[in-house]
Design a protein around this motif. Structure first.
Motif, PDB file in Angstrom:
ATOM      1  N   TYR A  78       9.182  16.850  49.048  1.00 58.74           N
ATOM      2  CA  TYR A  78       8.389  16.502  47.867  1.00 58.74           C
ATOM      3  C   TYR A  78       8.801  17.350  46.664  1.00 58.74           C
ATOM      4  O   TYR A  78       8.949  16.841  45.542  1.00 58.74           O
ATOM      5  CB  TYR A  78       6.902  16.719  48.156  1.00 58.74           C
ATOM      6  N   LEU A  94      13.391   9.711  40.383  1.00 61.69           N
ATOM      7  CA  LEU A  94      12.487   9.726  41.536  1.00 61.69           C
ATOM      8  C   LEU A  94      13.036   8.851  42.658  1.00 61.69           C
ATOM      9  O   LEU A  94      12.996   9.214  43.844  1.00 61.69           O
ATOM     10  CB  LEU A  94      11.105   9.242  41.103  1.00 61.69           C
ATOM     11  N   THR A  95      13.571   7.688  42.296  1.00 62.48           N
ATOM     12  CA  THR A  95      14.138   6.775  43.288  1.00 62.48           C
ATOM     13  C   THR A  95      15.392   7.361  43.921  1.00 62.48           C
ATOM     14  O   THR A  95      15.603   7.257  45.139  1.00 62.48           O
ATOM     15  CB  THR A  95      14.457   5.426  42.627  1.00 62.48           C
ATOM     16  N   ILE A 120      12.281  16.234  45.340  1.00 63.03           N
ATOM     17  CA  ILE A 120      12.223  14.962  44.621  1.00 63.03           C
ATOM     18  C   ILE A 120      11.468  15.122  43.307  1.00 63.03           C
ATOM     19  O   ILE A 120      11.899  14.622  42.245  1.00 63.03           O
ATOM     20  CB  ILE A 120      11.564  13.884  45.506  1.00 63.03           C
ATOM     21  N   THR A 155       3.302   6.798  44.124  1.00 68.59           N
ATOM     22  CA  THR A 155       3.718   7.169  42.773  1.00 68.59           C
ATOM     23  C   THR A 155       4.039   5.938  41.933  1.00 68.59           C
ATOM     24  O   THR A 155       3.651   5.843  40.748  1.00 68.59           O
ATOM     25  CB  THR A 155       4.940   8.104  42.832  1.00 68.59           C
ATOM     26  N   SER A 157      14.344  10.113  46.373  1.00 67.85           N
ATOM     27  CA  SER A 157      13.751   9.534  47.586  1.00 67.85           C
ATOM     28  C   SER A 157      14.809   8.847  48.440  1.00 67.85           C
ATOM     29  O   SER A 157      14.773   8.912  49.679  1.00 67.85           O
ATOM     30  CB  SER A 157      12.657   8.533  47.206  1.00 67.85           C
ATOM     31  N   TYR A 188       6.291   7.875  47.678  1.00 63.33           N
ATOM     32  CA  TYR A 188       7.046   7.130  46.660  1.00 63.33           C
ATOM     33  C   TYR A 188       6.299   5.865  46.252  1.00 63.33           C
ATOM     34  O   TYR A 188       6.195   5.545  45.053  1.00 63.33           O
ATOM     35  CB  TYR A 188       8.419   6.790  47.226  1.00 63.33           C
TER      36      TYR A 188
END
Length: 543
Positions: free
Chosen positions: A31, A288-289, A34, A156, A292, A153
């Motif tokens: 976490y 973020l993508t 990311i 979010t 992840s 994810y």
């Protein structure tokens, strides 16, 4: 028979606190990593957009995002360090208990029948134990992290831009569940075949090296070498094909995650154009993508490691069930009868996976004290009979009645004498408390006293790998000295003087006859010219 899978689950539950701590810290690390990437992306893009005008740049708060970035960086580093400590501590605790329990179960099995010294059996067993040990660290831990990262994810995305969920849910589920299953299928499909090929290649190489002189004399060395080379090429090709298939699955997983990333960025830009999303947040979603996706990609081998571990547990369980502990067919009567004797009645025995029995309705009567010589050509069962009397093997049918002797008063000297990496004294006593005069007397009986006196530290000279190495004949005589010091009533000797010159062997036999005059000695040997007129003889023939 204990269930091996339940045993592992029990050990995992015993260490659940440390194991859960490792998972929690691993999730925290993921976490933080990311979030650090996403917040940094948002911070950079927001700062860049704020710098386009003097008013926005003056009003932009640079300190709070900077503090968040530093905090995430610290939490990621601390989490990774704590995760390594806790997860490896949990693994080591599980391994310590698992190995003790597994080897306790293995020791109860008839590995003499299963030929544990064979490369295929032993290497498979060791590989299975390694796969079992890796279940938590290489399967459960990364799988849990990937699943929780996927959930976080999705949450979010739902908070920032809910319209993205229909676009990412399908590729996300494929990357999290379908592709790891496909990767696992590729690994498990080739694992057994590769192991068999490696074992066969090792056996061929071993046979080539051990028979090199014979192959050279008959001009077959070149052909055997070509055959071994062909085996190696086939194994390498199979291994390369398996790796390519696994890499193809990883490449396809990366492609799915790239498509998901492009969809997120595309939808983020559309939302920015329609003023549904700030430009900095669109860039944040992209990073973020990507963060992840990196975690989800590492999830592919997790299911494969879990499959390997469960398959190993299943094989070990099958071995335990397939080789149930046989009852002891030996009967001891050492209290009421002072006469030493061994009566073999209708003995039947055959090795697993061999249709032809070694013994079928075999009978013999041995009266003691005295020497009994087992004769017969190689392969008729002389060593097997000694192992059956000793209790190392269990007869399928029939009985072995032993009078005047208890099970603890039987000792076997095998053909191969193992030397421990310790002192000569400890190699002789084998953890027994024996005074020094008795040690020297035993060495004198087997003609090793002068050799021992010439050693650098005498009885305290270290023997074994990397130390002073006894010759083959010295190993044999160390084995005989061990039996003298243990002082059993029934002594089983398997080729005790192989490798010794005839004069030395005759002298040792003469000394042992005097020293062991009150015992039964059953000796398997091709050197029958050492027999005496009063000795008994049992000739074994092929069944």
């Amino acid at each position: 028979m204990p269930n091996v899978k339940r045993l592992y689950l029990k050990l995992l539950l015993q260490e659940r606190k440390m194991a859960l701590l490792g998972i929690i810290l691993a999730v925290l690390t993921a976490y933080s990593g990311i979030a650090l990437l996403a917040v940094s992306g948002w911070f950079i893009s927001a700062a860049a957009l704020a710098g386009l005008s003097a008013v926005a740049a003056h009003a932009f708060n640079f300190f709070a995002p900077g503090a968040i970035v530093r905090g995430l960086s610290i939490s990621r580093t601390a989490g990774r360090y704590g995760e390594r400590l806790s997860s490896h501590e949990a693994t080591f605790r599980i391994i310590s208990h698992l190995r003790a329990n597994l080897f306790r179960l293995i020791s109860r099995m008839s590995w003499s029948e299963q030929q544990l010294n064979r490369h295929e059996t032993s290497s498979r067993l060791l590989q299975d134990i390694q796969n079992i040990e890796a279940i938590y660290l290489s399967a459960i831990l990364p799988a849990a992290v990937s699943f929780l990262v996927m959930i976080a994810y999705l949450i979010t995305l739902y908070i920032v831009l809910p319209s993205l969920l229909p676009w990412v849910i399908v590729p996300l589920l494929f990357a999290t569940f379908v592709m790891p299953w496909l990767y696992s299928h590729r690994v498990l499909a080739s694992e057994t075949k590769l192991h068999q090929q490696h074992s066969q290649q090792w056996l061929s190489a071993s046979a080539l090296l051990s028979c090199m002189r014979t192959l050279t004399l008959f001009e077959r060395l070149r052909d055997s070498g070509h055959f071994l080379q062909q085996q190696a090429q086939e194994t390498d090709q199979e291994e390369a094909t398996a790796v390519q298939r696994q890499q193809a699955v990883l490449l396809l997983t990366q492609l799915i995650l790239i498509i998901m990333t492009v969809l997120v960025f595309w939808q983020g830009l559309l939302a920015f154009q329609h003023e549904q999303l700030d430009g900095a947040y669109a860039f944040m979603l992209l990073l973020l993508t990507l963060g992840s996706a990196e975690v989800l990609l590492s999830n592919c081998p997790a299911l494969a490691n879990l499959g390997l571990g469960l398959a190993a547990l299943g094989r070990l369980q099958h071995s335990l069930i397939a080789t149930p502990e046989q009852p002891d067919t030996r009967h001891f009567n050492h209290t009421s009868s002072p006469k030493l004797s061994v009566q073999i009645n209708h003995l039947e025995y055959s090795y697993p996976q061999q249709h032809r029995p070694v013994f079928e309705q075999f009978n013999a009567q041995i009266k003691g004290p005295g020497w009994v010589w087992l004769s017969g050509h190689s392969g008729v069962g002389k060593s097997t009979l000694l192992a059956l009397i000793y209790g190392q093997l269990k007869a399928k049918n029939g009985t072995i009645d032993v009078n005047g002797i208890s099970a603890e008063q039987i000792r076997l000297m095998p053909q191969r004498i193992d030397i421990l990496r310790t002192t000569l004294r400890d190699n002789l006593t084998l953890n027994l408390t024996i005074n020094e005069p008795a040690l020297w007397h035993a060495l004198q009986l087997v003609e090793l006293d002068h050799w021992a006196k010439r050693l650098p530290q005498g009885l305290d000279t270290w023997l074994g790998e990397g130390e002073w190495q006894p010759s083959g004949g010295e190993r044999k005589r160390i084995g005989l000295a061990r039996l003298i010091l243990q002082d059993p009533k029934l002594i089983l000797l398997d080729e005790p003087t192989a490798g010794l010159d005839s004069a030395l062997a005759e002298k040792i036999y003469r000394e042992l006859r005097t020293h062991w005059s009150d015992k039964i000695i059953i000796c398997s040997s091709h050197e029958l010219h050492f027999t005496a007129t009063q000795d008994q003889s049992i000739e074994l023939t092929a069944g």
